[in-house]
Design a protein around this motif. Structure first.
Motif, PDB file in Angstrom:
ATOM      1  N   GLN A 214       4.924   4.266   0.921  1.00  0.00           N
ATOM      2  CA  GLN A 214       6.298   4.190   0.432  1.00  0.00           C
ATOM      3  C   GLN A 214       7.313   4.649   1.479  1.00  0.00           C
ATOM      4  O   GLN A 214       8.506   4.386   1.352  1.00  0.00           O
ATOM      5  CB  GLN A 214       6.450   5.033  -0.840  1.00  0.00           C
ATOM      6  CG  GLN A 214       5.630   4.533  -2.010  1.00  0.00           C
ATOM      7  CD  GLN A 214       5.793   5.398  -3.241  1.00  0.00           C
ATOM      8  OE1 GLN A 214       6.877   5.473  -3.838  1.00  0.00           O
ATOM      9  NE2 GLN A 214       4.713   6.061  -3.650  1.00  0.00           N
ATOM     10  N   LYS A 215       6.834   5.291   2.523  1.00  0.00           N
ATOM     11  CA  LYS A 215       7.722   5.751   3.599  1.00  0.00           C
ATOM     12  C   LYS A 215       7.947   4.657   4.645  1.00  0.00           C
ATOM     13  O   LYS A 215       8.777   4.800   5.525  1.00  0.00           O
ATOM     14  CB  LYS A 215       7.119   6.982   4.280  1.00  0.00           C
ATOM     15  CG  LYS A 215       6.863   8.156   3.345  1.00  0.00           C
ATOM     16  CD  LYS A 215       6.094   9.263   4.054  1.00  0.00           C
ATOM     17  CE  LYS A 215       5.710  10.384   3.096  1.00  0.00           C
ATOM     18  NZ  LYS A 215       4.858  11.416   3.759  1.00  0.00           N
ATOM     19  N   GLU A 216       7.190   3.568   4.525  1.00  0.00           N
ATOM     20  CA  GLU A 216       7.282   2.477   5.498  1.00  0.00           C
ATOM     21  C   GLU A 216       8.160   1.340   4.970  1.00  0.00           C
ATOM     22  O   GLU A 216       8.297   1.162   3.765  1.00  0.00           O
ATOM     23  CB  GLU A 216       5.878   1.935   5.814  1.00  0.00           C
ATOM     24  CG  GLU A 216       4.898   2.979   6.330  1.00  0.00           C
ATOM     25  CD  GLU A 216       5.186   3.413   7.755  1.00  0.00           C
ATOM     26  OE1 GLU A 216       5.902   2.686   8.475  1.00  0.00           O
ATOM     27  OE2 GLU A 216       4.681   4.484   8.155  1.00  0.00           O
ATOM     28  N   GLU A 217       8.712   0.572   5.901  1.00  0.00           N
ATOM     29  CA  GLU A 217       9.566  -0.571   5.535  1.00  0.00           C
ATOM     30  C   GLU A 217       8.692  -1.801   5.288  1.00  0.00           C
ATOM     31  O   GLU A 217       8.801  -2.819   5.987  1.00  0.00           O
ATOM     32  CB  GLU A 217      10.562  -0.849   6.663  1.00  0.00           C
ATOM     33  CG  GLU A 217      11.519   0.292   6.951  1.00  0.00           C
ATOM     34  CD  GLU A 217      12.693   0.327   5.984  1.00  0.00           C
ATOM     35  OE1 GLU A 217      13.064  -0.734   5.455  1.00  0.00           O
ATOM     36  OE2 GLU A 217      13.247   1.418   5.779  1.00  0.00           O
ATOM     37  N   VAL A 218       7.826  -1.719   4.293  1.00  0.00           N
ATOM     38  CA  VAL A 218       6.905  -2.809   3.978  1.00  0.00           C
ATOM     39  C   VAL A 218       6.768  -2.942   2.472  1.00  0.00           C
ATOM     40  O   VAL A 218       7.129  -2.031   1.722  1.00  0.00           O
ATOM     41  CB  VAL A 218       5.499  -2.559   4.581  1.00  0.00           C
ATOM     42  CG1 VAL A 218       5.557  -2.478   6.100  1.00  0.00           C
ATOM     43  CG2 VAL A 218       4.873  -1.284   4.004  1.00  0.00           C
TER      44      VAL A 218
ATOM     45  N   LYS B  98       3.914  -0.571  -8.539  1.00  0.00           N
ATOM     46  CA  LYS B  98       3.122  -0.331  -9.746  1.00  0.00           C
ATOM     47  C   LYS B  98       1.768  -1.029  -9.635  1.00  0.00           C
ATOM     48  O   LYS B  98       0.746  -0.501 -10.087  1.00  0.00           O
ATOM     49  CB  LYS B  98       3.882  -0.841 -10.982  1.00  0.00           C
ATOM     50  CG  LYS B  98       3.161  -0.571 -12.304  1.00  0.00           C
ATOM     51  CD  LYS B  98       3.028   0.912 -12.580  1.00  0.00           C
ATOM     52  CE  LYS B  98       2.374   1.165 -13.923  1.00  0.00           C
ATOM     53  NZ  LYS B  98       2.152   2.611 -14.184  1.00  0.00           N
ATOM     54  N   ALA B  99       1.751  -2.214  -9.016  1.00  0.00           N
ATOM     55  CA  ALA B  99       0.495  -2.945  -8.838  1.00  0.00           C
ATOM     56  C   ALA B  99      -0.452  -2.163  -7.931  1.00  0.00           C
ATOM     57  O   ALA B  99      -1.666  -2.111  -8.173  1.00  0.00           O
ATOM     58  CB  ALA B  99       0.766  -4.322  -8.254  1.00  0.00           C
ATOM     59  N   LEU B 100       0.100  -1.548  -6.885  1.00  0.00           N
ATOM     60  CA  LEU B 100      -0.727  -0.736  -5.995  1.00  0.00           C
ATOM     61  C   LEU B 100      -1.294   0.467  -6.744  1.00  0.00           C
ATOM     62  O   LEU B 100      -2.473   0.804  -6.587  1.00  0.00           O
ATOM     63  CB  LEU B 100       0.087  -0.277  -4.783  1.00  0.00           C
ATOM     64  CG  LEU B 100      -0.658   0.600  -3.770  1.00  0.00           C
ATOM     65  CD1 LEU B 100      -1.887  -0.111  -3.222  1.00  0.00           C
ATOM     66  CD2 LEU B 100       0.276   1.013  -2.636  1.00  0.00           C
ATOM     67  N   GLU B 101      -0.471   1.098  -7.564  1.00  0.00           N
ATOM     68  CA  GLU B 101      -0.949   2.221  -8.378  1.00  0.00           C
ATOM     69  C   GLU B 101      -2.087   1.774  -9.291  1.00  0.00           C
ATOM     70  O   GLU B 101      -3.094   2.475  -9.445  1.00  0.00           O
ATOM     71  CB  GLU B 101       0.200   2.785  -9.224  1.00  0.00           C
ATOM     72  CG  GLU B 101       1.274   3.504  -8.441  1.00  0.00           C
ATOM     73  CD  GLU B 101       2.374   4.018  -9.362  1.00  0.00           C
ATOM     74  OE1 GLU B 101       2.102   4.219 -10.564  1.00  0.00           O
ATOM     75  OE2 GLU B 101       3.505   4.215  -8.889  1.00  0.00           O
TER      76      GLU B 101
ATOM     77  N   GLU C  68      -8.381   4.550   3.460  1.00  0.00           N
ATOM     78  CA  GLU C  68      -8.786   4.149   2.120  1.00  0.00           C
ATOM     79  C   GLU C  68      -7.544   4.058   1.234  1.00  0.00           C
ATOM     80  O   GLU C  68      -6.586   4.826   1.402  1.00  0.00           O
ATOM     81  CB  GLU C  68      -9.767   5.163   1.532  1.00  0.00           C
ATOM     82  CG  GLU C  68     -11.087   5.264   2.275  1.00  0.00           C
ATOM     83  CD  GLU C  68     -11.894   3.977   2.183  1.00  0.00           C
ATOM     84  OE1 GLU C  68     -12.008   3.409   1.073  1.00  0.00           O
ATOM     85  OE2 GLU C  68     -12.411   3.543   3.230  1.00  0.00           O
ATOM     86  N   LEU C  69      -7.557   3.123   0.289  1.00  0.00           N
ATOM     87  CA  LEU C  69      -6.451   3.018  -0.661  1.00  0.00           C
ATOM     88  C   LEU C  69      -6.644   4.070  -1.747  1.00  0.00           C
ATOM     89  O   LEU C  69      -7.460   3.895  -2.656  1.00  0.00           O
ATOM     90  CB  LEU C  69      -6.382   1.610  -1.249  1.00  0.00           C
ATOM     91  CG  LEU C  69      -5.480   0.640  -0.466  1.00  0.00           C
ATOM     92  CD1 LEU C  69      -6.010   0.408   0.937  1.00  0.00           C
ATOM     93  CD2 LEU C  69      -5.321  -0.678  -1.204  1.00  0.00           C
ATOM     94  N   ASN C  70      -5.904   5.169  -1.617  1.00  0.00           N
ATOM     95  CA  ASN C  70      -6.004   6.288  -2.548  1.00  0.00           C
ATOM     96  C   ASN C  70      -4.612   6.871  -2.760  1.00  0.00           C
ATOM     97  O   ASN C  70      -3.600   6.274  -2.360  1.00  0.00           O
ATOM     98  CB  ASN C  70      -6.973   7.338  -2.001  1.00  0.00           C
ATOM     99  CG  ASN C  70      -6.647   7.735  -0.563  1.00  0.00           C
ATOM    100  OD1 ASN C  70      -5.493   7.644  -0.124  1.00  0.00           O
ATOM    101  ND2 ASN C  70      -7.655   8.174   0.184  1.00  0.00           N
ATOM    102  N   GLN C  71      -4.532   8.031  -3.379  1.00  0.00           N
ATOM    103  CA  GLN C  71      -3.233   8.629  -3.678  1.00  0.00           C
ATOM    104  C   GLN C  71      -2.461   8.976  -2.408  1.00  0.00           C
ATOM    105  O   GLN C  71      -1.236   8.867  -2.369  1.00  0.00           O
ATOM    106  CB  GLN C  71      -3.421   9.877  -4.539  1.00  0.00           C
ATOM    107  CG  GLN C  71      -3.947   9.599  -5.944  1.00  0.00           C
ATOM    108  CD  GLN C  71      -3.035   8.694  -6.759  1.00  0.00           C
ATOM    109  OE1 GLN C  71      -1.807   8.751  -6.633  1.00  0.00           O
ATOM    110  NE2 GLN C  71      -3.620   7.849  -7.611  1.00  0.00           N
ATOM    111  N   SER C  72      -3.177   9.376  -1.366  1.00  0.00           N
ATOM    112  CA  SER C  72      -2.534   9.673  -0.087  1.00  0.00           C
ATOM    113  C   SER C  72      -1.910   8.417   0.508  1.00  0.00           C
ATOM    114  O   SER C  72      -0.785   8.431   1.024  1.00  0.00           O
ATOM    115  CB  SER C  72      -3.558  10.264   0.886  1.00  0.00           C
ATOM    116  OG  SER C  72      -3.000  10.425   2.173  1.00  0.00           O
ATOM    117  N   PHE C  73      -2.645   7.308   0.423  1.00  0.00           N
ATOM    118  CA  PHE C  73      -2.143   6.019   0.903  1.00  0.00           C
ATOM    119  C   PHE C  73      -0.901   5.614   0.113  1.00  0.00           C
ATOM    120  O   PHE C  73       0.102   5.173   0.683  1.00  0.00           O
ATOM    121  CB  PHE C  73      -3.229   4.953   0.765  1.00  0.00           C
ATOM    122  CG  PHE C  73      -2.817   3.590   1.250  1.00  0.00           C
ATOM    123  CD1 PHE C  73      -3.091   3.194   2.549  1.00  0.00           C
ATOM    124  CD2 PHE C  73      -2.158   2.695   0.405  1.00  0.00           C
ATOM    125  CE1 PHE C  73      -2.713   1.935   3.003  1.00  0.00           C
ATOM    126  CE2 PHE C  73      -1.772   1.446   0.845  1.00  0.00           C
ATOM    127  CZ  PHE C  73      -2.049   1.062   2.153  1.00  0.00           C
TER     128      PHE C  73
END
Length: 227
Positions: A171-175, A131-134, A161-166
Motif C-alpha cells: 500500500q506504500k507503493e504507487e501500484v 480488498k481482493a488482496l486481503e 510471500e503474500l501475507n500481512q506484511s506484504f
C-alpha cells in the motif's frame, strides 16, 4: 452444471478465481496456459511449463498448453478452445481478470468465437483491489512474488510471500495492490484446493525484458501432511 476451462498463469488471480468458482459449485474441467513460441515460457509470468504442470498435478486438474506465436495468439486461443469444448464438454471459459476492461473485451470475444460463455468470477471496481488482496491473503493459499516490473517495483520484492506484511507494504507503493497492470506476478504453491504442495528451491534472479524474474532451480511436489 457448468463445465469451465480456466485461464491459468500460475498466480494469485487465477487461483482466487478457481477458489471462487469451485465454491460456487462450478466444475473446472481443465486449466489453460498460453506458451508463445518466441519466448518458450508462459505468457505474462514467464514461467517454465514444468512449474505449471506441477500446479496442475498438485490441484488434480489437467492443464492444456496453448502453443502460439504473438501474431497468431488470438487465433490459436480460439482454435484450441473449440477443440477443448468438444473433448471436455465445456460450457464456458473463465478468466481471473479484475477490472481491466480491454482484457475482458478480448476474453468475451474469443469465448464468443468458440461458442462458449465468458466467466469473470472476480470482476470488480478498481478501488476494490485492496480488498481482493486481503481476501487472497486470508484464504489460506501460499503465494510467492516471482516477477516484478523494474519501473515500478524494486527487485527486493522478489521472493516475498503474500501475507500481512506484504499487504501493509504494497500500500506504500504507487501500484495496484493486486498488480493488475503487471506490476508484479506470483506463483501459488499450496492452499485449500491443493492436494499436494510444491517446494521451491535454489532461487536466482534473472532478467526477462524489462522485468526481474525469480527463477527456481528445483521444483518438487510432496504430499500434504494430514492432521
Amino acid at each position: 452444471m457448468k463445465r469451465l476451462a480456466l485461464s491459468w498463469s500460475g498466480g494469485k488471480d487465477g487461483c482466487l478465481a478457481l477458489d471462487v468458482l469451485v465454491n460456487q459449485g462450478m466444475e473446472i474441467a481443465c486449466l489453460l496456459t498460453t506458451v508463445p513460441a518466441e519466448i518458450g515460457r508462459t505468457f505474462g509470468h514467464g514461467e517454465k511449463m514444468q512449474s505449471i504442470t506441477l500446479q496442475a498435478e498438485a490441484l488434480g486438474i489437467p492443464v492444456h498448453f496453448i502453443q502460439c506465436t504473438f501474431e497468431e495468439y488470438t487465433q490459436s486461443f480460439v482454435s484450441d478452445l473449440k477443440k477443448l469444448k468438444e473433448s471436455h464438454r465445456l460450457t464456458g471459459v473463465a478468466f481471473g481478470d479484475l477490472y481491466f476492461q480491454p482484457h475482458r473485451e478480448w476474453g468475451e470475444k474469443v469465448a464468443c468465437e468458440a461458442g462458449l460463455e465468458a466467466v469473470y468470477p472476480l470482476w470488480m471496481k478498481e478501488e476494490e483491489s485492496l480488498k481482493a488482496l486481503e481476501t487472497f491473503i486470508n484464504s489460506g493459499y501460499k503465494s510467492t512474488v516471482i516477477r516484478v516490473r523494474e519501473d515500478v517495483l524494486h527487485a527486493s520484492w522478489l521472493g516475498r510471500e503474500l501475507n500481512q506484511s506484504f499487504l501493509r507494504d504494497i500500500q506504500k507503493e504507487e501500484v495496484c495492490p493486486m498488480g493488475e497492470a503487471g506490476e508484479y506476478h506470483t506463483y501459488v504453491h499450496d492452499g485449500p484446493l491443493f492436494r499436494k504442495r510444491i517446494i521451491l528451491e535454489g532461487p536466482e534472479v534473472i532478467q526477462l525484458e524489462s522485468t526481474k524474474k525469480l527463477e527456481y532451480k528445483k521444483y518438487s511436489i510432496v504430499p500434504k501432511h494430514t492432521k
